[in-house]
Write an enzyme that holds these catalytic residues in place. Structure first.
Site, PDB file in Angstrom:
ATOM      1  N   PRO A   2     -39.056 -50.178   1.260  1.00  0.00           N
ATOM      2  CG  PRO A   2     -37.668 -51.570   0.005  1.00  0.00           C
ATOM      3  CD  PRO A   2     -38.583 -50.397  -0.111  1.00  0.00           C
ATOM      4  CD  GLU A   3     -37.780 -46.846   6.255  1.00  0.00           C
ATOM      5  OE1 GLU A   3     -37.683 -46.837   7.505  1.00  0.00           O
ATOM      6  OE2 GLU A   3     -38.100 -45.840   5.584  1.00  0.00           O
ATOM      7  CE  LYS A  60     -32.233 -49.595   5.290  1.00  0.00           C
ATOM      8  NZ  LYS A  60     -32.249 -48.206   4.800  1.00  0.00           N
ATOM      9  CE1 TYR A 107     -40.791 -52.833 -14.772  1.00  0.00           C
ATOM     10  CE2 TYR A 107     -42.931 -53.478 -13.909  1.00  0.00           C
ATOM     11  CZ  TYR A 107     -42.165 -52.663 -14.703  1.00  0.00           C
ATOM     12  OH  TYR A 107     -42.761 -51.663 -15.431  1.00  0.00           O
ATOM     13  NE  ARG A 126     -37.621 -45.787  -9.249  1.00  0.00           N
ATOM     14  CZ  ARG A 126     -37.787 -44.832  -8.351  1.00  0.00           C
ATOM     15  NH1 ARG A 126     -38.743 -44.938  -7.443  1.00  0.00           N
ATOM     16  NH2 ARG A 126     -37.016 -43.775  -8.354  1.00  0.00           N
ATOM     17  CE  LYS A 167     -21.521 -42.879  17.392  1.00  0.00           C
ATOM     18  NZ  LYS A 167     -20.294 -43.545  16.916  1.00  0.00           N
ATOM     19  CG  ASN A 186     -36.589 -40.299   4.847  1.00  0.00           C
ATOM     20  OD1 ASN A 186     -35.876 -39.687   5.615  1.00  0.00           O
ATOM     21  ND2 ASN A 186     -37.385 -39.690   3.978  1.00  0.00           N
TER      22      ASN A 186
END
Length: 423
Positions: A2-3, A60, A107, A126, A167, A186
Site C-alpha cells: 500500500p502506497e 499513506k 486478520y 503482517r 539536498k 518503493n
C-alpha cells in the site's frame, strides 16, 4: 504494497459507500502491536453510535472523521487493507482476505457494522500497521510531520527543483523520505526514476533542471494514472517498469536489462542502459545482477514501515523480517566485542590464586555498600554484568569455579595438556 494509490482507493471506497451512516457495532482485535495505546473496549465504545462524516488521507495514512472525536486513524504498514463486504476494493500483493474467506477475517483489526447492514474491516496479516484513536489526526504524529501529499498538494516545478537542488543525498532516498513528499514508496520511486531516466543513486543536488522537470512530471503522471484505475496494477500502462521487475530471472524491458541495487535502504530496480550515473559517481555505485528468489521478489516491493514510518524514512532499511527484533539477541550492548577466550590451553587456577581472587573481590567492594541482588534473567539480552549476589561467599565460590571451568574446558579434568602418543 500500500502506497498512495492503494490507500487513496480505500479512502474513496469508504467515501462512496459509508458516509452518513452510523456505526452500530464494532469489534477491535486484542493486538497491542497494531492497536496503539488504547484498549479494545475503549476503542469500541469510541466508535459505536458515531456517524461517519468523511474519509481523509495524507500520504499513506487514512482516518475517518466521525460526528465527534476521537477519530480512528490507519497507518497501513506493509499489508494493511480496507475491505467492505460486497464492495470491490483494490487488492494488492500482500492483502490477506479473499471472497471465499471467513468474514470478518481472522486478520481483522477493526470491524464495523453500519446501520444499513454494510460491514467494513481493516485487516493486517503482517502486523506492521498502526491503528490509533486521535482527537485531531492532522496535528499530531505521525501525520503532522509529513511533507506535502504527492496527489493533493503537488509542488510546482520550480519549487520542486529548488528543494531537490538543496539536498545532497541520493534521489531515491529523498523520494522515500515522507517528510519531503508523502505517499511515494518503493515501487512508485523506481517507476518515476525510470521514466525520468535518472539513476536511483544520483545525488539530488547534481540533477539538472531539465531532468528535475522530467522527474516532477513523471511523479504527477504515475500517481494520477494509478489513482484513476483504483491502484489496480493489471490496468497500469503496459510500458511501465512495474510489469517487468518480477520473475525468476533478471527481467528486461524493451530489450534492455533490469538490474538491482540498494538505494535508500531498499532493493531498487533500474535500467542501467537508460539510467546512468554521472562519471564522478559511477565508480562508487555497486550493481548486482542476479536471479530473483521468492524472498527477493518481496524485498523489491517492501516499503516501509515501520517500513512505514511515514515520518522521515527511518524504516527503509530492510526486508520485512528485520523489522522484528529477534528474541535472545543482545541489543543492549551493540558494538561491543565478546570477551576474548583464554588462548593458553594449560590455564588452571591454583589454590593460592583462588585465595587472591577472593581477596580482590572483597577489596573491590571495600565494605562500603551492601551487595545488590541480581535480577532474574528474562532473556539473554537483559543481563547486567555489574550486579552481584547478596551472598558474598557464594559469589566468591562462583568466581573460583568459573576460573576452574575455563581450565577444564580447555585441558580436561586435570588441567594438563594430554600427552602425545608415540607412533
Amino acid at each position: 504494497m500500500p502506497e498512495l494509490p492503494e490507500v487513496e482507493a480505500a479512502r474513496r471506497a469508504i467515501e462512496d459507500n459509508c458516509i452518513g451512516k452510523k456505526i452500530i457495532r464494532a469489534l477491535i482485535a486484542d493486538d497491542s502491536k497494531v492497536i496503539d495505546a488504547v484498549s479494545p473496549a475503549d476503542f469500541q465504545s469510541s466508535l459505536v453510535g458515531k456517524t461517519i462524516v468523511a474519509a481523509h488521507r495524507k500520504g499513506k495514512n487514512m482516518w475517518l472523521q466521525l460526528n465527534s472525536p476521537p477519530f480512528p486513524t490507519f497507518q497501513f504498514g506493509m499489508a494493511g487493507a480496507i475491505y467492505i463486504k460486497g464492495v470491490a476494493v483494490t487488492k494488492y500483493k500482500r492483502s490477506a482476505v479473499n471472497d471465499t474467506d471467513e468474514w470478518p477475517s481472522k486478520y481483522s483489526k477493526v470491524f464495523m457494522e453500519l446501520d444499513d447492514g454494510l460491514e467494513l474491516s481493516f485487516t493486517d496479516k503482517r502486523r506492521f500497521a498502526k491503528v490509533r484513536l486521535l482527537e485531531n489526526p492532522i496535528s499530531v504524529l505521525p501525520i503532522s510531520e509529513l511533507g506535502p501529499d504527492a496527489l493533493f498538494e503537488p509542488m510546482t516545478a520550480e519549487d520542486f527543483f529548488k528543494s531537490i537542488s538543496s539536498k545532497k543525498i541520493g534521489i531515491k532516498a529523498l523520494l522515500l523520505d515522507q517528510s519531503f513528499i508523502s505517499g511515494i514508496g518503493n515501487w512508485i520511486a523506481d517507476e518515476v526514476l525510470y521514466q525520468a531516466r535518472i539513476h536511483p543513486l544520483q545525488s539530488s543536488a547534481s540533477i539538472s533542471k531539465e531532468s528535475c522537470g522530467a522527474l516532477h512530471q513523471s511523479i504527477k503522471e504515475v500517481i494520477r494514472c494509478a489513482v484513476e484505475v483504483d491502484a489496480d496494477c493489471s490496468r497500469f500502462p503496459n510500458q511501465w517498469l512495474f510489469h517487468f521487475r518480477w520473475g525468476k530471472k533478471p527481467g528486461k524491458i524493451s530489450g534492455k536489462k533490469i538490474e538491482f541495487i540498494n538505494a535508500g535502504g531498499r532493493t531498487s530496480a533500474f535500467v542501467p542502459e537508460l539510467q546512468k550515473l554521472p562519471e564522478s559517481q559511477a565508480a562508487k555505485a555497486p550493481v548486482r545482477s542476479r536471479k530473483i528468489s521468492k524472498k527477493d521478489k518481496e524485498d523489491v516491493d517492501d516499503d516501509d514501515d515501520d517500513d512505514d514510518s511515514d515520518g522521515p524514512e527511518e524504516h527503509v532499511q530492510e526486508d520485512d523480517v528485520k523489522h522484528v527484533k529477534l528474541k535472545g539477541k543482545n541489543t543492549s550492548k551493540q558494538g561491543k566485542k565478546p570477551p576474548a577466550k583464554d588462548k593458553n590451553p594449560s590455564t588452571k587456577v591454583k589454590p593460592q590464586e583462588s585465595e587472591k581472587i577472593v581477596d580482590q573481590v572483597k577489596k573491590t567492594r571495600g565494605g562500603k555498600k551492601p551487595p545488590v541482588k541480581r535480577k532474574p534473567k528474562e532473556s539473554d539480552d537483559e543481563h547486567d554484568d555489574d550486579h552481584v549476589d547478596s551472598d558474598d561467599d557464594k559469589e566468591d565460590q562462583e568466581i573460583i569455579k568459573e576460573k576452574h571451568s575455563k581450565g577444564k574446558n580447555q585441558t580436561g579434568k586435570t588441567g594438563k595438556q594430554p600427552k602425545k602418543r608415540a607412533r
